[in-house]
Design a protein around this motif. Structure first.
Motif, PDB file in Angstrom:
ATOM      1  N   UNK A 142     -34.969  -4.611  -2.040  1.00  0.00           N
ATOM      2  CA  UNK A 142     -34.590  -3.772  -3.053  1.00  0.00           C
ATOM      3  C   UNK A 142     -35.854  -2.427  -2.547  1.00  0.00           C
ATOM      4  N   UNK A 143     -36.910  -2.859  -1.835  1.00  0.00           N
ATOM      5  CA  UNK A 143     -37.521  -1.880  -0.243  1.00  0.00           C
ATOM      6  C   UNK A 143     -36.764  -1.483   0.236  1.00  0.00           C
ATOM      7  N   UNK A 144     -35.781  -2.648   1.236  1.00  0.00           N
ATOM      8  CA  UNK A 144     -34.697  -2.118   1.979  1.00  0.00           C
ATOM      9  C   UNK A 144     -33.826  -1.398   1.480  1.00  0.00           C
ATOM     10  N   UNK A 145     -33.220  -2.120   0.106  1.00  0.00           N
ATOM     11  CA  UNK A 145     -31.686  -1.048  -0.240  1.00  0.00           C
ATOM     12  C   UNK A 145     -32.029   0.234  -0.145  1.00  0.00           C
ATOM     13  N   UNK A 146     -32.892   0.539  -0.797  1.00  0.00           N
ATOM     14  CA  UNK A 146     -33.517   1.817  -0.937  1.00  0.00           C
ATOM     15  C   UNK A 146     -33.882   2.424   0.314  1.00  0.00           C
ATOM     16  N   UNK A 147     -34.349   1.988   1.213  1.00  0.00           N
ATOM     17  CA  UNK A 147     -34.818   3.049   3.056  1.00  0.00           C
ATOM     18  C   UNK A 147     -33.369   2.838   3.247  1.00  0.00           C
ATOM     19  N   UNK A 148     -32.476   1.922   3.988  1.00  0.00           N
ATOM     20  CA  UNK A 148     -31.386   2.260   3.875  1.00  0.00           C
ATOM     21  C   UNK A 148     -29.758   1.804   3.448  1.00  0.00           C
ATOM     22  N   UNK A 149     -30.191   3.038   2.169  1.00  0.00           N
ATOM     23  CA  UNK A 149     -28.865   3.155   0.836  1.00  0.00           C
ATOM     24  C   UNK A 149     -28.120   3.640   1.933  1.00  0.00           C
ATOM     25  N   UNK A 150     -27.925   4.582   2.901  1.00  0.00           N
ATOM     26  CA  UNK A 150     -26.868   4.958   3.315  1.00  0.00           C
ATOM     27  C   UNK A 150     -25.985   4.331   4.712  1.00  0.00           C
ATOM     28  N   UNK A 151     -26.741   3.762   4.760  1.00  0.00           N
ATOM     29  CA  UNK A 151     -26.343   2.947   6.256  1.00  0.00           C
ATOM     30  C   UNK A 151     -26.343   1.597   5.762  1.00  0.00           C
ATOM     31  N   UNK A 152     -27.002   1.334   4.408  1.00  0.00           N
ATOM     32  CA  UNK A 152     -26.381  -0.390   4.397  1.00  0.00           C
ATOM     33  C   UNK A 152     -24.782  -0.150   3.767  1.00  0.00           C
ATOM     34  N   UNK A 153     -24.523   1.043   2.680  1.00  0.00           N
ATOM     35  CA  UNK A 153     -23.305   1.162   2.159  1.00  0.00           C
ATOM     36  C   UNK A 153     -22.500   1.451   3.377  1.00  0.00           C
ATOM     37  N   UNK A 154     -22.720   1.993   4.572  1.00  0.00           N
ATOM     38  CA  UNK A 154     -21.711   2.053   5.952  1.00  0.00           C
ATOM     39  C   UNK A 154     -21.019   0.762   6.336  1.00  0.00           C
ATOM     40  N   UNK A 155     -22.865  -0.160   6.109  1.00  0.00           N
ATOM     41  CA  UNK A 155     -22.342  -1.561   6.526  1.00  0.00           C
ATOM     42  C   UNK A 155     -21.334  -1.786   5.763  1.00  0.00           C
ATOM     43  N   UNK A 156     -21.427  -2.160   4.581  1.00  0.00           N
ATOM     44  CA  UNK A 156     -20.851  -3.164   3.818  1.00  0.00           C
ATOM     45  C   UNK A 156     -19.590  -2.955   4.067  1.00  0.00           C
ATOM     46  N   UNK A 157     -19.190  -1.281   4.213  1.00  0.00           N
ATOM     47  CA  UNK A 157     -18.053  -0.809   3.891  1.00  0.00           C
ATOM     48  C   UNK A 157     -17.129  -1.308   5.398  1.00  0.00           C
ATOM     49  N   UNK A 158     -17.750  -1.047   6.105  1.00  0.00           N
ATOM     50  CA  UNK A 158     -16.970  -0.840   7.454  1.00  0.00           C
ATOM     51  C   UNK A 158     -17.239  -2.588   8.437  1.00  0.00           C
ATOM     52  N   UNK A 159     -17.875  -3.404   7.834  1.00  0.00           N
ATOM     53  CA  UNK A 159     -18.198  -4.836   8.332  1.00  0.00           C
ATOM     54  C   UNK A 159     -17.517  -5.927   7.513  1.00  0.00           C
ATOM     55  N   UNK A 160     -17.339  -6.879   8.059  1.00  0.00           N
ATOM     56  CA  UNK A 160     -16.782  -7.956   7.876  1.00  0.00           C
ATOM     57  C   UNK A 160     -17.758  -8.899   8.055  1.00  0.00           C
ATOM     58  N   UNK A 161     -17.941  -9.172   6.266  1.00  0.00           N
ATOM     59  CA  UNK A 161     -19.029  -9.703   6.015  1.00  0.00           C
ATOM     60  C   UNK A 161     -19.199 -11.528   5.891  1.00  0.00           C
ATOM     61  N   UNK A 162     -17.578 -12.050   5.879  1.00  0.00           N
ATOM     62  CA  UNK A 162     -17.367 -13.166   5.421  1.00  0.00           C
ATOM     63  C   UNK A 162     -17.171 -13.482   6.525  1.00  0.00           C
ATOM     64  N   UNK A 163     -17.384 -13.243   8.068  1.00  0.00           N
ATOM     65  CA  UNK A 163     -17.415 -13.671   9.697  1.00  0.00           C
ATOM     66  C   UNK A 163     -18.318 -13.497  10.565  1.00  0.00           C
ATOM     67  N   UNK A 164     -18.761 -12.811   9.302  1.00  0.00           N
ATOM     68  CA  UNK A 164     -20.770 -13.306   9.984  1.00  0.00           C
ATOM     69  C   UNK A 164     -21.703 -13.936   9.318  1.00  0.00           C
ATOM     70  N   UNK A 165     -21.060 -14.129   8.427  1.00  0.00           N
ATOM     71  CA  UNK A 165     -21.617 -15.303   7.726  1.00  0.00           C
ATOM     72  C   UNK A 165     -22.335 -16.354   8.278  1.00  0.00           C
ATOM     73  N   UNK A 166     -20.734 -16.866   9.199  1.00  0.00           N
ATOM     74  CA  UNK A 166     -20.498 -17.703   9.787  1.00  0.00           C
ATOM     75  C   UNK A 166     -21.676 -18.021  11.355  1.00  0.00           C
TER      76      UNK A 166
END
Length: 166
Positions: A142-166
């Motif tokens: 939760x602390x990470x989510x608060x500290x990086x909210x803007x960057x994390x939302x940008x990361x989630x929107x722009x990154x293909x998470x399925x390709x990172x999982x492997x």
């Protein structure tokens, strides 16, 4: 008795004259001469800080601020850099990071704000503890989510998470 009154009257007269002389002398010293320059400043009234504000200012002046190096954005980081950051600063594993990213992606579909997302996470943590399950989130996440909210939302929107999982 008459001599005593006469001495008292003479003493009072001397006292009156010395008092008047001292007043006259002091008045001559403070007199403004026409050849002197008199300047009147029109200064705006400033807000006088409260005691708490003065103490806070003093503490800020006495304690030097930490010089933080420029933070690199999550979008620009590689997987290894992200793993190092979250392990060092937030005590998270990369799988926890990906779980948080997938959860955030589902929250962004409904345009949740940070406060709404945090409330949903805390409700889920309470529900998991009520059913004696292991919660998927913790305070570090939760602390990470608060500290990086803007960057994390940008990361989630722009990154293909399925390709990172492997």
């Amino acid at each position: 008795m008459k001599k005593t009154r006469m001495i008292a009257a003479a003493f009072a007269a001397v006292m009156a004259m010395t008092t008047m002389a001292s007043i006259g002398a002091s008045a001559k010293d403070t007199e403004i001469k026409p050849d002197e320059f008199v300047c009147i400043w029109d200064v705006q009234k400033e807000k006088v800080p409260t005691l708490f504000e003065q103490i806070r200012k003093w503490i800020d002046q006495m304690t030097p601020g930490k010089t933080e190096p420029g933070k690199q954005r999550l979008v620009d980081m590689s997987r290894l850099e992200i793993e190092q950051l979250i392990k060092k600063e937030y005590n998270m594993t990369f799988s926890q990071f990906l779980d948080a990213a997938f959860y955030l992606r589902s929250c962004l579909r409904f345009d949740f704000t940070l406060e709404q997302t945090e409330d949903n996470i805390r409700t889920g943590m309470k529900r998991a503890s009520d059913f004696r399950c292991e919660p998927t989130w913790n305070e570090d996440m939760i602390r990470f989510l608060k500290d990086y909210w803007d960057e994390f939302t940008e990361f989630v929107r722009t990154t293909d998470l399925e390709s990172i999982r492997d």
